[in-house]
Design an enzyme around this catalytic site. Structure first.
Site, PDB file in Angstrom:
ATOM      1  N   CYS A 381       3.231  14.540  46.490  1.00 30.28           N
ATOM      2  CA  CYS A 381       4.490  13.866  46.776  1.00 30.28           C
ATOM      3  C   CYS A 381       5.094  14.392  48.081  1.00 30.28           C
ATOM      4  O   CYS A 381       4.565  14.110  49.140  1.00 30.28           O
ATOM      5  CB  CYS A 381       5.427  13.973  45.582  1.00 30.28           C
ATOM      6  SG  CYS A 381       6.570  12.598  45.512  1.00 30.28           S
ATOM      7  N   HIS A 507       2.178  12.030  41.220  1.00 26.91           N
ATOM      8  CA  HIS A 507       2.221  13.331  40.540  1.00 26.91           C
ATOM      9  C   HIS A 507       1.078  13.467  39.539  1.00 26.91           C
ATOM     10  O   HIS A 507       1.273  13.200  38.351  1.00 26.91           O
ATOM     11  CB  HIS A 507       3.563  13.501  39.824  1.00 26.91           C
ATOM     12  CG  HIS A 507       4.707  13.680  40.768  1.00 26.91           C
ATOM     13  ND1 HIS A 507       5.090  14.911  41.248  1.00 26.91           N
ATOM     14  CD2 HIS A 507       5.517  12.778  41.361  1.00 26.91           C
ATOM     15  CE1 HIS A 507       6.107  14.767  42.075  1.00 26.91           C
ATOM     16  NE2 HIS A 507       6.388  13.478  42.164  1.00 26.91           N
ATOM     17  N   GLU A 509      -0.044  16.027  38.240  1.00 29.62           N
ATOM     18  CA  GLU A 509       0.173  17.098  37.254  1.00 29.62           C
ATOM     19  C   GLU A 509       0.668  16.571  35.911  1.00 29.62           C
ATOM     20  O   GLU A 509       0.481  17.207  34.882  1.00 29.62           O
ATOM     21  CB  GLU A 509       1.144  18.153  37.809  1.00 29.62           C
ATOM     22  CG  GLU A 509       2.601  17.742  37.959  1.00 29.62           C
ATOM     23  CD  GLU A 509       2.927  17.041  39.277  1.00 29.62           C
ATOM     24  OE1 GLU A 509       1.998  16.483  39.909  1.00 29.62           O
ATOM     25  OE2 GLU A 509       4.115  17.035  39.682  1.00 29.62           O
TER      26      GLU A 509
HETATM   27  N1  GLN Z   1      11.798  13.620  48.621  1.00 25.90           N
HETATM   28  C1  GLN Z   1      10.617  12.808  48.690  1.00 25.90           C
HETATM   29  C2  GLN Z   1      10.891  11.362  48.373  1.00 25.90           C
HETATM   30  O1  GLN Z   1      11.878  11.022  47.779  1.00 25.90           O
HETATM   31  C3  GLN Z   1       9.550  13.353  47.782  1.00 25.90           C
HETATM   32  C4  GLN Z   1       9.864  13.229  46.347  1.00 25.90           C
HETATM   33  C5  GLN Z   1       9.012  14.097  45.481  1.00 25.90           C
HETATM   34  O2  GLN Z   1       8.334  14.989  45.964  1.00 25.90           O
HETATM   35  N2  GLN Z   1       9.056  13.857  44.174  1.00 25.90           N
HETATM   36  O3  GLN Z   1      10.085  10.520  48.686  1.00 25.90           O
END
Ligand code: GLN
Length: 541
Positions: A381, A507, A509
């Site tokens: 992310c 994600h 994970e």
């Molecule tokens: N802040 C980034 C976004 O909103 C990444 C979000 C995250 O890592 N969950 O795209």
């Protein structure tokens, strides 16, 4: 008739109710029962999505896009239960729903009260999970007995047996039996008081699970049984596990908790099939390799903020028969001391998700180090977004490239707000959330790891790879390994000329299990093992 198991906690918080509930769910599934799981949280926030990971730990995202408490991660890692929005409620959600009904006039002008309106709403959210496809619903009540804010939940679960029959409900209370050094003995009084409080409310627990650092002897258990009014066999010891949380179900099973629950419900079931679980522990106890992975994040030292990441790294270790040592490093420390100094000697790097500008440059620098030094790297992310920023700045020559989340007027917005986010004002539940399909490019590391080119992964973000820069970055050597099916959103980037450099917008994970490590975590650990073997060889020769 669906049966209900209620899990409450007493004496202190952080006793591991989530783990205990998940372990019970796992044991009942191992005996062939169909289980649903649910957590009710007493705080007033409408959902955990907007709560600080500092205070509350990670926000766990489900397929359906709900942002939930991290205990739901335990439920998914331990069981095959299907989790949805109906599996996590807070006091805030319960009240919001009742207040909305009141505004719509559904109470016909009656006085709206905690009892019965709030408690009825709570009973509804519990009983909605009971259906013909479910043998047992396990409902965990957050907080500690004695808290003012958990009272409506306890009152509601007290009432449920009146509706579904006491024989169809089991109350399990998790308590602490502390060891007092000065007295040289375990103390049962806090447990007696905690159960006393429950009984005042009208709940007589059927099973007590006693957390303790030392073994309970029979006289301790007899005392607890007598004072708390439960049969001796239902006073179950849960010793602290310093080795692995995956021991918890086996330890509960050796105390026959599954047997007691089944007997109490009058259910017949085959013996528990636990071979897979024994295998996990065998692998954890007998690793063939050892690697060290640096976890570079804003809250790195705060384990609960990256709960699923730590677990998924362990799963990668189980898959590769490897002991994975994870060293959290604050990204701000990298800014101060440099990647060279803090990352030399590691076998892999993981940069997880995050929000906010603090520590961003440290993450970018850490990733640059991994890219240049061929250190195995998994970016998740925000970690993926930082990988794109590093590549744009330092390989593609796009000076001062950045994400518009952190530099609104950057000359090269390689990461930008997603189109649908421009009109969003509310913070809660408004990101791109939940399971989304992606298509992988043949011949990439990601496609090889997944063994497939069609995947589904969970998302939680507002910003994305800016497609306007796709051609320029590809030209410079960035591999776009995965996109959404329409091809408009970049989901995975990789480097071809690198042992393992994979960064993903989603994600992974959240979908890793001890019994089935996520392929990207297994891939990172496998690459780290190779790197470690290589460096050992270099050191020896
Ligand atoms: N802040 C980034 C976004 O909103 C990444 C979000 C995250 O890592 N969950 O795209």
């Amino acid at each position: 008739m669906t049966k209900h198991v209620f899990v409450t906690g007493g004496v202190v918080s952080s006793l591991g109710k989530g783990l205990t509930s998940a372990s019970i769910g796992m044991l009942l599934e191992a005996r062939g029962l169909r289980v649903r799981m649910q957590k009710l949280d007493p705080y007033i926030n409408v959902d955990p999505g907007t709560m600080s990971p500092y205070q509350h730990g990670e926000v766990y995202v489900l397929d359906d896009g709900s942002e939930t408490d991290l205990d739901l991660g335990h439920y998914e890692r331990f069981t095959a239960t299907h989790l949805t929005r109906q599996c996590n409620y807070t006091t805030g959600q319960i009240y919001l729903s009742v207040i909305n009904k009141e505004r719509r006039g559904e109470f016909l002008g009656k006085t709206v009260q905690v009892i019965p309106h709030i408690t009825n709403e709570i009973k509804d959210v519990v009983t909605q999970l009971a259906n013909a496809d479910t043998d047992v619903v396990i409902t965990e009540i957050g907080g500690t007995v004695g808290d003012i804010e958990s009272l409506p939940f306890l009152e509601a679960i007290r009432q449920i047996p009146l509706e579904v029959g006491r024989e169809n409900c089991i109350f399990i209370h998790l308590t602490l039996v502390p060891y007092l050094k000065a007295a040289g003995e375990l103390k049962t009084k806090p447990t007696q008081h905690s159960v006393g409080l429950l009984r005042q409310i009208g709940i007589q627990p059927d099973i007590l699970v006693c957390r303790t650092e030392r073994g309970l002897d029979v006289s301790d258990r007899e005392k607890i049984a007598l004072f708390c009014n439960v049969p001796l066999e239902s006073v179950i010891e849960e010793r602290d596990k310093d080795f692995s949380i995956y021991e918890v179900p086996l330890s509960l099973q050796s105390n026959r908790i599954d047997e007691i629950i089944l007997r109490r419900f009058g259910l017949q079931a085959p013996p528990a099939a636990l071979d897979e679980w024994h295998d996990i522990l065998h692998r954890l106890r007998n690793p063939e390799h050892e690697v060290s992975i640096a976890l570079v994040g804003k809250y790195a030292e705060h384990r609960d903020a990256y709960k699923s990441i730590y677990e998924a790294l362990d799963h990668g270790g189980i898959a590769c028969r490897t002991q994975v040592r994870v060293q959290p490093i604050k990204s701000e420390d990298i800014e101060r001391e440099g990647a060279e100094r803090l990352l030399a000697g590691f076998d892999g790097l993981l940069v997880p998700g995050g929000f906010g500008e603090r520590g961003i440059e440290g993450k970018v620098e850490a990733i640059r180090f991994a890219r240049e030094r061929r250190l195995p790297f998994l970016g998740i992310c925000l970690g993926m977004q930082c990988a794109v920023i590093d590549f744009a700045r330092n390989v593609a020559g796009l000076e001062a490239a950045h994400s518009t989340e952190f530099a609104r007027n950057t000359p090269h917005p390689v990461i930008c707000l997603m189109d649908e986010q421009h009109s969003v004002v509310d913070k809660g539940g408004t990101m791109r959330l939940g399971a989304q399909p992606a298509v992988l490019a043949e011949g990439t590391k990601a496609a090889a790891a997944y063994g497939s080119t069609r995947i589904s992964e969970r998302h939680r973000h507002r910003y994305e790879f800016n497609s306007k820069y796709r051609a320029a970055l590809e030209e410079a050597g960035l591999v776009i390994a995965g996109t959404n099916p329409a091809g408009t959103l970049v989901e995975i980037v990789e480097l071809a000329d690198h042992p393992w450099f994979v960064a993903v917008q989603f994600h992974p994970e959240f979908k890793s299990k001890p019994t089935a490590a996520h392929p990207l975590f297994a891939g990172l650990v496998a690459a780290a093992v190779e790197r470690h073997a290589g460096s050992a060889w270099v050191a020896e020769s």
